[in-house]
Write an enzyme that holds these catalytic residues in place. Structure first.
Site, PDB file in Angstrom:
ATOM      1  N   ASP A 201       0.822  -1.203   0.000  1.00  0.00           N
ATOM      2  CA  ASP A 201       0.000   0.000   0.000  1.00  0.00           C
ATOM      3  C   ASP A 201       0.866   1.266   0.000  1.00  0.00           C
ATOM      4  O   ASP A 201       1.851   1.346   0.735  1.00  0.00           O
ATOM      5  CB  ASP A 201      -0.864  -0.035   1.279  1.00  0.00           C
ATOM      6  CG  ASP A 201      -1.834   1.112   1.373  1.00  0.00           C
ATOM      7  OD1 ASP A 201      -2.803   1.130   0.603  1.00  0.00           O
ATOM      8  OD2 ASP A 201      -1.631   2.002   2.236  1.00  0.00           O
ATOM      9  N   GLU A 243       1.348  -0.556  -5.224  1.00  0.00           N
ATOM     10  CA  GLU A 243       0.314   0.473  -5.341  1.00  0.00           C
ATOM     11  C   GLU A 243       0.984   1.845  -5.403  1.00  0.00           C
ATOM     12  O   GLU A 243       1.293   2.449  -4.385  1.00  0.00           O
ATOM     13  CB  GLU A 243      -0.675   0.445  -4.170  1.00  0.00           C
ATOM     14  CG  GLU A 243      -1.916   1.256  -4.501  1.00  0.00           C
ATOM     15  CD  GLU A 243      -2.385   2.249  -3.450  1.00  0.00           C
ATOM     16  OE1 GLU A 243      -3.382   2.940  -3.699  1.00  0.00           O
ATOM     17  OE2 GLU A 243      -1.765   2.364  -2.383  1.00  0.00           O
TER      18      GLU A 243
HETATM   19  C1  NOJ Z   1      -4.622   3.049  -0.536  1.00  0.00           C
HETATM   20  C2  NOJ Z   1      -5.796   2.194  -0.184  1.00  0.00           C
HETATM   21  O1  NOJ Z   1      -6.275   1.586  -1.356  1.00  0.00           O
HETATM   22  C3  NOJ Z   1      -6.838   3.077   0.450  1.00  0.00           C
HETATM   23  O2  NOJ Z   1      -8.030   2.383   0.663  1.00  0.00           O
HETATM   24  C4  NOJ Z   1      -6.280   3.647   1.727  1.00  0.00           C
HETATM   25  O3  NOJ Z   1      -7.202   4.575   2.260  1.00  0.00           O
HETATM   26  C5  NOJ Z   1      -4.941   4.349   1.502  1.00  0.00           C
HETATM   27  N1  NOJ Z   1      -4.048   3.591   0.662  1.00  0.00           N
HETATM   28  C6  NOJ Z   1      -4.224   4.600   2.819  1.00  0.00           C
HETATM   29  O4  NOJ Z   1      -3.748   3.398   3.351  1.00  0.00           O
END
Ligand code: NOJ
Length: 535
Positions: A201, A243
């Site tokens: 993430d 991500e």
């Molecule tokens: C990306 C995640 O997909 C999202 O749902 C989240 O709020 C943020 N990162 C922070 O962790």
């Protein structure tokens, strides 16, 4: 020159929110045991790998992306024993499981933060503290609807702490080697349990440096390369999915290797989401013009031979419009989010089917692009049956409503009288109309079509591994490209308009209709598509 592909290069992924999937104990919340009960559905659908949204103990300010304990399971979901049982049950069906690894931040309820704010060693420097809130002023705010600064004052410590997301999600201090080691420990813990890897993430934000926008810094890449090296050495079959909501040229370094030479194997992420492609699929469709898709693909650099893009139409977040111009964003909001409640931060909080007015042909068309453009497709739970959303719910909760299994009580999701969120029950998308059971028994359902897309995808390595070559057609609404692998060529035709378009097609086998086409002119009906294996 062609090597045996790695599993993730030919896999179909399924993004799954445990709370929404199946409640096994009647408390109104989906859980790991419930998910186990539904694994056969996923195996039958034909997906290869499940991506689990966070299941850790958490105060749920950000639905689990605010982790309070990296080594546990949220009591709503079950226990570590349930997690182990899930992995075993998935593996027994040939399904792999990856999970979110939230490196960048924790919850403010995490014991590390509680100790850090009290300056208790060894946690004093686990987070990014400052006497002023003026540092790193070039870093943008991501949750613009709720946060006005990346700094929040902490009364206990008497300093500001840094956070890129909600103020209840303090960023960890990756300059501290102890923090880096903690993350290695966390990763090992879950892979020792059999997890097949991570969707990492928010990776662009791990480090901060004055005078930069604090994204994609060399220090961040160096840390991620170390994480990958550890995985290659100790868990060679596990993957890291990146991500990074960034332009393709900025995502490219996350694959590692040599950005100027795509033949050099990658040594950072195995996979990376292609964020900018996603809104452009919707843009191209609405405009009846292939250029947004063709242009972003032309701008997409080649990636190392051991890597793969991850593509998606929707996910658990708002449909992000960060990677488009300001004018394009305004246009997308006008077109796809006419009601202000549909907008969130720089995006649109709606699901696939409602975005496309529940129009079957356009839903099929975008799914067809998902399976034919380069990258491993990721299906967001519920989109395979065309589930709707609920814009009355706050934040992104409207995209995370219970899975609609059948037309019975609580859509077959739970026996409880009260659920974590209402099931969609409106006239168009309600569970009485849109559910798995009905679609399994209806040969023309969306679900069975998606299943066919998956089956076909798996028999055609060119769709997963092939190069892409765009072909010219005088009508801009006709998107034509070939996927080329070894001696195989698949010609993919997509009509982005509401008119029939004529095209000269070569002698080929229509993979979806399973019929041969002898060379000549065909007219592709509005929003129709063909996957033609050139003979
Ligand atoms: C990306 C995640 O997909 C999202 O749902 C989240 O709020 C943020 N990162 C922070 O962790």
């Amino acid at each position: 020159m062609f090597q045996t592909p790695h599993w993730y290069q030919t896999a179909v992924f399924y993004e799954l929110y445990v709370r929404a999937f199946q409640d096994s104990d009647g408390d109104g919340q989906g859980d790991l045991q419930g998910m186990i009960q539904r694994l056969d559905y996923l195996a039958d659908l034909g997906v290869d790998c499940i991506w689990l949204l966070p299941t850790f103990p958490s105060p749920l300010v950000d639905d689990g992306y605010d982790i309070a304990d990296y080594y546990g399971v949220h009591p709503d979901y079950g226990s570590i024993a349930d997690f182990k049982a899930l992995i075993a049950a998935a593996h027994a069906r040939g399904l792999r499981v990856i999970a979110d690894l939230v490196l960048n931040h924790t919850s403010d309820q995490h014991p590390w933060f509680q100790a850090s704010r009290r300056r208790q060693e060894p946690y004093t420097d686990y987070y990014v503290w400052s006497d002023t809130d003026q540092k790193y002023a070039d870093a943008r705010i991501i949750f613009v609807d709720t946060e006005s600064s990346n700094w929040t004052w902490d009364e206990v410590r008497g300093q500001y702490f840094w956070h890129r997301f909600y103020s209840q999600q303090p960023d960890l201090n990756f300059d501290n080697p102890a923090v880096q080691e903690e993350m290695f420990k966390v990763a090992r813990y879950w892979m020792d349990m059999g997890l097949d890897g991570f969707r990492a993430d928010a990776v662009p934000y791990l480090f901060e440096r004055e005078g930069t926008n604090c994204e994609n810094l060399p220090e961040t890449h160096a840390f991620l390369k170390r994480l990958r090296a550890m995985m290659d050495a100790e868990y060679p079959d596990a993957i890291l999915l990146c991500e990074a909501n960034q332009w393709p040229e900025d995502v490219r370094p996350y694959f590692g290797g040599d950005p100027t030479d795509a033949s050099v194997p990658g040594d950072e992420f195995h996979m990376g989401f292609h964020f900018p492609l996603m809104p452009r699929l919707y843009m191209a469709l609405k405009r009846g013009d292939r250029s947004p898709v063709a242009d972003i693909m032309a701008r997409t650099p080649a990636i190392p031979p051991n890597s793969q893009w991850a593509t998606f139409l929707r996910n658990h977040d708002e449909l992000t419009l960060e990677m488009v111009t300001e004018a394009e964003r305004q246009w997308m909001w006008e077109q796809y989010a006419p009601d202000p409640r549909m907008r969130l931060n720089l995006g649109i909080r709606r699901r696939l089917a409602p975005l496309l007015d529940n129009d079957r042909s356009r839903i099929e068309l975008l799914n067809s692009l998902l399976f034919t453009l380069p990258g491993s497709p990721i299906i967001y739970y519920g989109d395979e049956i065309g589930m709707g959303d609920n814009i009355a719910l706050p934040d992104r909760n409207g995209l995370r409503t219970p899975m609609q299994w059948d037309a019975g009580f609580n859509a077959g999701f739970s026996t409880a009288s009260e659920l974590y969120a209402p099931i969609v029950a409106d006239r168009t998308y309600g569970y009485q109309r849109v559910n798995v059971a009905d679609q399994l028994s209806n040969p023309t359902s969306l679900l069975l079509l998606i299943q066919q897309f998956i089956t076909t995808y798996k028999t055609q390595p060119a769709l997963a591994l092939g190069d892409i070559r765009f072909l010219h057609h005088p009508d801009r609404a006709m998107l034509v490209f070939e996927r080329i692998y070894r001696r195989e060529r698949i010609l993919c035709l997509h009509n982005l308009s509401d008119r029939g378009i004529a095209i000269h097609a070569p002698a080929s086998h229509d993979l979806l209709a399973d019929v041969d086409w002898s060379e000549g002119v065909m007219t592709l009906p509005p929003y129709d598509y063909r996957w033609l294996k050139v003979l």
